[in-house]
Write an enzyme that holds these catalytic residues in place. Structure first.
Site, mmCIF file in Angstrom:
data_model
loop_
_atom_site.group_PDB
_atom_site.id
_atom_site.type_symbol
_atom_site.label_atom_id
_atom_site.label_comp_id
_atom_site.label_asym_id
_atom_site.label_seq_id
_atom_site.Cartn_x
_atom_site.Cartn_y
_atom_site.Cartn_z
ATOM 1 N N THR A 95 -1.900 29.366 4.812
ATOM 2 C CA THR A 95 -3.627 30.583 4.532
ATOM 3 C C THR A 95 -2.487 31.136 3.687
ATOM 4 O O THR A 95 -3.319 32.027 2.735
ATOM 5 C CB THR A 95 -3.079 31.069 6.248
ATOM 6 O OG1 THR A 95 -2.012 31.581 6.851
ATOM 7 C CG2 THR A 95 -4.310 30.574 7.129
ATOM 8 N N THR A 96 -1.197 31.268 3.516
ATOM 9 C CA THR A 96 -0.782 31.630 2.757
ATOM 10 C C THR A 96 -0.970 31.075 1.009
ATOM 11 O O THR A 96 -1.316 31.820 0.201
ATOM 12 C CB THR A 96 1.305 31.758 2.535
ATOM 13 O OG1 THR A 96 0.908 32.445 3.605
ATOM 14 C CG2 THR A 96 1.803 33.251 1.787
ATOM 15 N N ASP A 103 2.736 34.732 8.959
ATOM 16 C CA ASP A 103 1.448 33.267 8.915
ATOM 17 C C ASP A 103 0.546 34.723 7.697
ATOM 18 O O ASP A 103 -0.232 35.643 8.942
ATOM 19 C CB ASP A 103 1.280 32.807 9.957
ATOM 20 C CG ASP A 103 -0.178 32.902 10.640
ATOM 21 O OD1 ASP A 103 -0.336 31.943 9.786
ATOM 22 O OD2 ASP A 103 -1.856 33.545 10.796
ATOM 23 N N ASP A 106 -0.343 27.086 14.474
ATOM 24 C CA ASP A 106 -0.242 26.362 12.931
ATOM 25 C C ASP A 106 -0.077 24.308 13.405
ATOM 26 O O ASP A 106 -0.544 23.575 12.726
ATOM 27 C CB ASP A 106 0.570 26.696 11.952
ATOM 28 C CG ASP A 106 -0.050 27.841 11.935
ATOM 29 O OD1 ASP A 106 -1.422 28.344 12.183
ATOM 30 O OD2 ASP A 106 0.925 28.523 10.646
#
Length: 413
Positions: free
Chosen positions: A75-76, A42, A373
């Site tokens: 997020t990545t 994450d 998530d």
């Protein structure tokens, strides 16, 4: 420094760290700090653990945190996308183009992309409940595809959709509790349609209390039921021993009045955010009631939501049945080596609890992050009433659309 110099110093470490996290084939990172070991893919979690000192890299870290708070997943992707935009801009900066021209181009491209996304998104508002649920389940599965628990994505996606469907119209994630119990298989995880929390600190007399009730009334308090409370909150000057005895008797009278009012209200389960002492615990046990003190604040709030009760900060003469909550069943059950208090069969429960099991603590913690998530994505889909294709498909379509639009653009930007 120019943006080009900034990017050249920070692109390498961040791209190496993040590019291998992305997608179903992405690899997890094991990060060791002085206190703990974390295994995760994450982006926001890893950024929190990295000791980032570069000012431009900190901006990218803030982008990932913002994405985590607003959307939950991706997020990545946002870090890598922002990095690639900087990388592309670098060559223009080196050729002497002004940064404002580049930014103007980026903003124009963003506007076109947003319009295109709205055009090709699939609306879910007019679908039947079965189709809508199936679509939400697919969204959850897609989010779990690249996670450590991807093998069990069908199992967890059902759980996530059930959890979100139980929420109120405001879809507040605070009312989805996640409890981690080490031991057992990951498929032993289950959803409690109500509230579950770990047995709190208990005093003498606790084991004599009943551990199961059908249709109990529940008192939710923010009151300290201990004898020392009155003694510590006052300063008294005495002339003779008889006065001291009267004060001691008054303290006992005050605590007994509080306890008798709670019992008279008809509550079978008494829960307080503040301590419930040994006198109160034994007093309730003698009358066949269950009590627990030091209940975590978030659990007490979720109980109020699920049972329809109101948290009381005082026990006055007006304390009665109208402020009590109710549920179909209360029981204390053994999970692993811990005991949990479970409140289930709540009428129109607007709060749920996910109980996660697993062999290792790091594995359960990553499961929690993955489900967080997935929950955020399902909430977002319900709020937006629309979804787009995943797996890089939307990015490819936007790229194609922008290339076509490019042919109509004149000038530098």
């Amino acid at each position: 420094s120019t943006p080009a110099q900034l990017w050249s110093t920070l692109s390498r470490p961040l791209s190496v760290t993040f590019s291998s996290l992305l997608g179903p084939r992405g690899m997890d990172k094991l990060i060791y700090t002085d206190r703990s070991v974390t295994i995760s893919n994450d982006g926001a979690t890893i950024i929190d653990l990295l000791d980032i000192v570069h000012p431009a890299a900190k901006t990218l870290a803030d982008i990932a945190k913002s994405q985590d708070n607003e959307v939950g997943d991706g997020t990545t992707s946002v870090v890598l996308t922002a990095g690639e935009l900087l990388r592309e801009a670098k060559q223009f900066i080196e050729e002497g183009m002004h940064s404002q021209v580049i930014i103007k181009g980026f903003r124009e491209a963003k506007r076109i992309c947003v319009e295109r996304i709205k055009e090709i998104s699939v609306k879910i508002i007019d679908k039947s409940p079965e189709e809508k649920r199936e679509l939400l389940r697919k969204c959850a599965e897609t989010s779990l595809n690249s996670k450590l628990i991807s093998k069990y994505k069908e199992f967890f996606s059902e759980m996530v959709v059930d959890a979100v469907e139980h929420l109120d119209h405001d879809l507040d994630k605070a009312y989805i509790g996640i409890k981690k119990v080490t031991g057992g298989s990951v498929t032993d995880s289950f959803l409690v349609e109500g509230v579950a929390f770990k047995k709190t600190f208990s005093y003498a007399g606790f084991e004599q209390q009943p551990k199961s009730f059908e249709n109990p009334k529940i008192a939710l308090l923010n009151v300290e039921l201990e004898l020392k409370a009155e003694r510590d909150n006052a300063e008294i000057r005495l002339d003779n021993p008889e006065e001291y005895q009267r004060i001691v008797d008054a303290e006992w009278k005050i605590i007994y009045e509080k306890l008798d009012r709670i019992i008279a209200s008809g509550a079978k389960v008494i829960l307080s955010k503040l301590p419930v002492g040994d006198l109160a615990t034994q007093y309730f046990a003698d009358r066949g009631l269950f009590c627990a003190g030091r209940v975590p604040n978030e659990d007490l709030n979720r109980l109020a939501k699920a049972t329809g009760g109101t948290i009381q900060t005082t026990v006055t003469a007006t304390f009665g049945e109208d402020v009590l909550g109710a549920c179909g069943k209360f029981e204390e059950v053994q999970l692993g080596c811990d005991r949990y208090n479970m409140f289930t069969q709540c009428t129109g429960a607007k709060s749920v609890t996910l109980v996660l099991r697993g062999g290792a603590e790091q594995y359960i913690e990553e499961t929690e992050r993955s489900l967080n998530d997935a929950i955020m994505i399902v909430r977002r889909a319900v709020k937006a009433y629309a979804v787009v294709a995943g797996g890089g498909a939307i990015e490819m379509e936007l790229s194609r659309h922008l290339r076509q639009h490019l042919r109509t653009v004149t000038g530098k930007h």
